[in-house]
Design an enzyme around this catalytic site. Structure first.
Site, short mmCIF file in Angstrom:
data_model
loop_
_atom_site.label_atom_id
_atom_site.label_comp_id
_atom_site.label_asym_id
_atom_site.label_seq_id
_atom_site.Cartn_x
_atom_site.Cartn_y
_atom_site.Cartn_z
N HIS A 103 0.85 -1.20 0.00
CA HIS A 103 0.00 0.00 0.00
C HIS A 103 0.88 1.24 0.00
CE1 HIS A 103 -3.51 2.46 0.59
NE2 HIS A 103 -3.01 2.98 1.70
N ASP A 154 -3.74 9.20 3.58
CA ASP A 154 -3.91 7.79 3.26
C ASP A 154 -5.29 7.61 2.64
OD1 ASP A 154 -3.80 5.10 2.99
OD2 ASP A 154 -3.37 4.66 5.11
N CYS A 173 -4.06 2.94 -5.14
CA CYS A 173 -3.39 3.68 -4.05
C CYS A 173 -2.22 4.50 -4.58
CB CYS A 173 -2.94 2.72 -2.96
SG CYS A 173 -1.85 1.40 -3.55
#
EC number: 3.4.22.68
Length: 621
Positions: free
Chosen positions: A514, A531, A580
């Protein structure tokens, strides 16, 4: 024939029946002897049968022969038993018969003892002759006894100065003939008294006994000591005795004559001090008086200087006190700040008029202050309105101008061909960033971006935005694993300093699955964490923010960073598990433009094509 000879024959007949039975008691007897005075260093004593000292008594020759017989038989039997253990049983019998034959020969044929020259030994000889004859018999063995080897001595020898053992004596005497023998009790008592007198310990109030010393030259051997020593060692007994070895006293290395204790200056000095008789020599007394006089003279000089200094200080004090008194007196006389020179009476009307004027002045002043405050307030309102209008204009411009532009057909076809290519060719190589077709294909839909594409976009943001630094994904990895020492040269490679920057962007790879983003805003003094898959702050985000804060503090040498706020920035959340990396690039793009993070999923789709177009057009030129 006397009774002694009859007893002796009976014992011989008994030994003929049993030749292995001893003629003497198997119990060893001991005797306490005083210490040797001329050799105090020797503490070990040897035990032997041939060196026994017997006390000389004026008895008949039968007593002498009987004593000699007991002595020789004792040594011969012991010698026979020792040899029997070595040569065997038969050899032992042979030695025993041989020794017994010699014993009979010397007893009945040679009735009187003789010296080496053949002369008879007198019964009333002195102790020195007899001690020498006994010593010669032990060494030359005239009666056939075995020699006295050094190996017969005991391994652990007794010290007779500390042990007082009873003396057991046996004599073969005729009834009523010879000297009367003393009882064993009296002999023991006399021995005990002698040993106690020799080894007695006395205690005195004077621990050193300075006045009772009777000393002689060290190392000298007096005649009295030798005579007493010989008399003490001339006592013969049968059994075992401890003998002090005769050793020559060790002489001094330089053969210098030692001075007695009484003659030494140190002892006399200590004795005088202990008894209180010591007197200081005249030379020392005179020198002491002279030194005291010199010290007194020095003190007089010092006291004269001190007196003069004290007088001066006292004079200065008196002068200062007088001056202070004069000043106080003048102040008391003219202490008033106001001096009324002339008085004038004012009427009540004049007083009221003055009061009115004063109130009017106060009111006018308040009006003036209010007007000034009102003007300032209007200025502030106008500035606020201008700021709001500027913000509205910027928002409108951002809404009109999209940060992620749409590509035309030509550029879109070029990107599509590069994605469809099957050759792993190199597409770009600039600023130590090499991008191949394999790296380029990660920009295709539903694919994870690799670290090479993210590093390229960070380099693009750094070049297109002034006073901005964007690190690659390995920056935070080294910072978290090795601390500041792992990244302390990264800012130098950028050829800039942290206090001259506005923003720093750091992409963060979490467990290689991630991507997240850290934003350091040096102007706003904030460190943010972005995030696209988090619902709020957590322990991991706080740890990342603290690591970035420590980096700022270390890089700036603790000039900035301590008062920075750690915040968790809100951003659009990705609807899938593969965008991401694209969301990190978009957050970096919007953060560098100071735009709010309010993009949508369609912008993320266009972002892949936009990054591909930048790679193909070599946007890092």
């Amino acid at each position: 024939m006397s009774v002694e000879v009859d007893k002796h024959r009976n014992t011989l007949q008994y030994h003929k029946k049993n030749p292995y039975s001893p003629l003497f008691s198997p119990i060893s007897t001991y005797r306490c002897y005083p210490r040797v005075l001329n050799n105090p260093s020797e503490s070990r004593r040897s035990a032997s049968f041939s060196g026994i000292y017997k006390k000389r008594t004026n008895t008949s020759r039968f007593n002498y022969l009987n004593d000699r017989r007991v002595l020789s038989m004792e040594e011969s039997m012991k010698d026979g038993s020792d040899r029997a253990s070595k040569a065997g049983f038969i050899g032992g019998i042979r030695e025993t018969l041989w020794n017994s034959g010699k014993y009979l020969w010397h007893t009945f044929v040679k009735n009187e003892p003789r010296n080496f020259d053949g002369s008879e030994v007198e019964a009333s000889g002195n102790s020195d002759v007899e001690s020498r004859s006994s010593g010669s018999r032990s060494s030359d063995v005239p009666y056939g006894l075995r020699e006295n080897y050094s190996s017969d001595t005991r391994k652990h020898k007794f010290d007779t100065s500390t042990w007082a053992l009873p003396n057991k004596r046996r004599r073969i005497e005729s009834e009523g003939v010879g000297t009367p023998s003393t009882s064993p009790i009296s002999s023991l008592a006399s021995q005990k008294s002698n040993c106690d007198s020799d080894n007695s310990i006395t205690f005195s109030r004077d621990p050193f006994g300075w006045n009772k010393w009777k000393t002689s030259a060290i190392g000298s051997n007096s005649e009295n000591n030798t005579s007493d020593q010989k008399n003490s060692y001339d006592r013969r007994q049968y059994g075992t005795a401890f003998i002090r070895k005769k050793k020559v006293a060790k002489q001094n290395i330089n053969n210098t004559k030692l001075v007695s204790r009484a003659q030494s200056e140190e002892v006399t000095y200590l004795r005088q001090i202990f008894n209180g008789e010591y007197k200081v020599p005249k030379i020392l007394k005179e020198e002491r008086e002279r030194q005291l006089k010199l010290m007194d003279m020095d003190k007089e000089k010092d006291t004269g200087l001190k007196k003069s200094i004290i007088d001066l200080t006292e004079k200065i004090k008196t002068i200062l006190i007088e001056n202070n008194k004069n000043r106080l007196q003048t102040r008391n006389e003219n202490d008033d700040d106001l001096v009324f020179v002339k008085e004038k009476k004012i009427s009540s009307l004049e007083r009221k008029h003055k009061d009115y004027l004063n109130q009017k002045l106060k009111f006018d002043r308040s009006i003036l202050e209010f007007e000034k405050d009102f003007k300032r307030y209007n200025e502030i309102l106008n500035e606020r309105k201008k700021i709001q209008e500027d913000l509205k204009k910027k928002k409108e411009q951002l809404a009109k101008k999209k940060l992620v532009p749409e590509l035309n057909e030509k550029d879109d076809d070029q990107v599509q061909k590069a994605l469809a290519s099957r050759e792993n060719t190199q597409l770009m190589n600039r600023d130590n960033i090499e991008i191949t077709v394999r790296d380029f294909k990660t920009l295709a839909p539903r694919r994870w971006l690799n670290d090479t594409i993210i590093e390229f976009f960070m380099k693009y943001i750094e070049k297109s935005t002034p006073n901005t630094v964007a690190f690659n994904s390995f920056f935070y990895t080294n910072l978290s694993e090795r601390g500041y020492q792992g990244v302390r040269r990264w800012m130098k490679r950028k050829k800039t300093q942290i206090d001259k920057l506005d923003k720093i962007f750091t992409p963060i790879n979490l467990n290689q699955s991630h991507w997240a983003l850290g934003i350091i805003d040096l102007k706003k003094k904030t460190i943010g964490y972005v995030d696209s898959l988090s619902n709020g702050p957590n322990a991991m985000s706080f740890a990342i923010l603290t690591d970035l804060q420590k980096y700022v503090m270390e890089e700036s040498k603790h000039t900035i960073g301590e008062d920075f706020d750690l915040i968790h920035l809100d951003c659009p959340q990705q609807p899938n598990g593969y965008d991401c990396g694209i969301y990190v690039c978009m957050n970096t793009l919007y953060g560098s433009a100071d735009a709010p993070l309010d993009f949508d999923y369609k912008d993320a789709i266009r972002m892949r094509r936009f990054i591909a177009h930048l790679i193909l057009t070599d946007a890092l030129k």
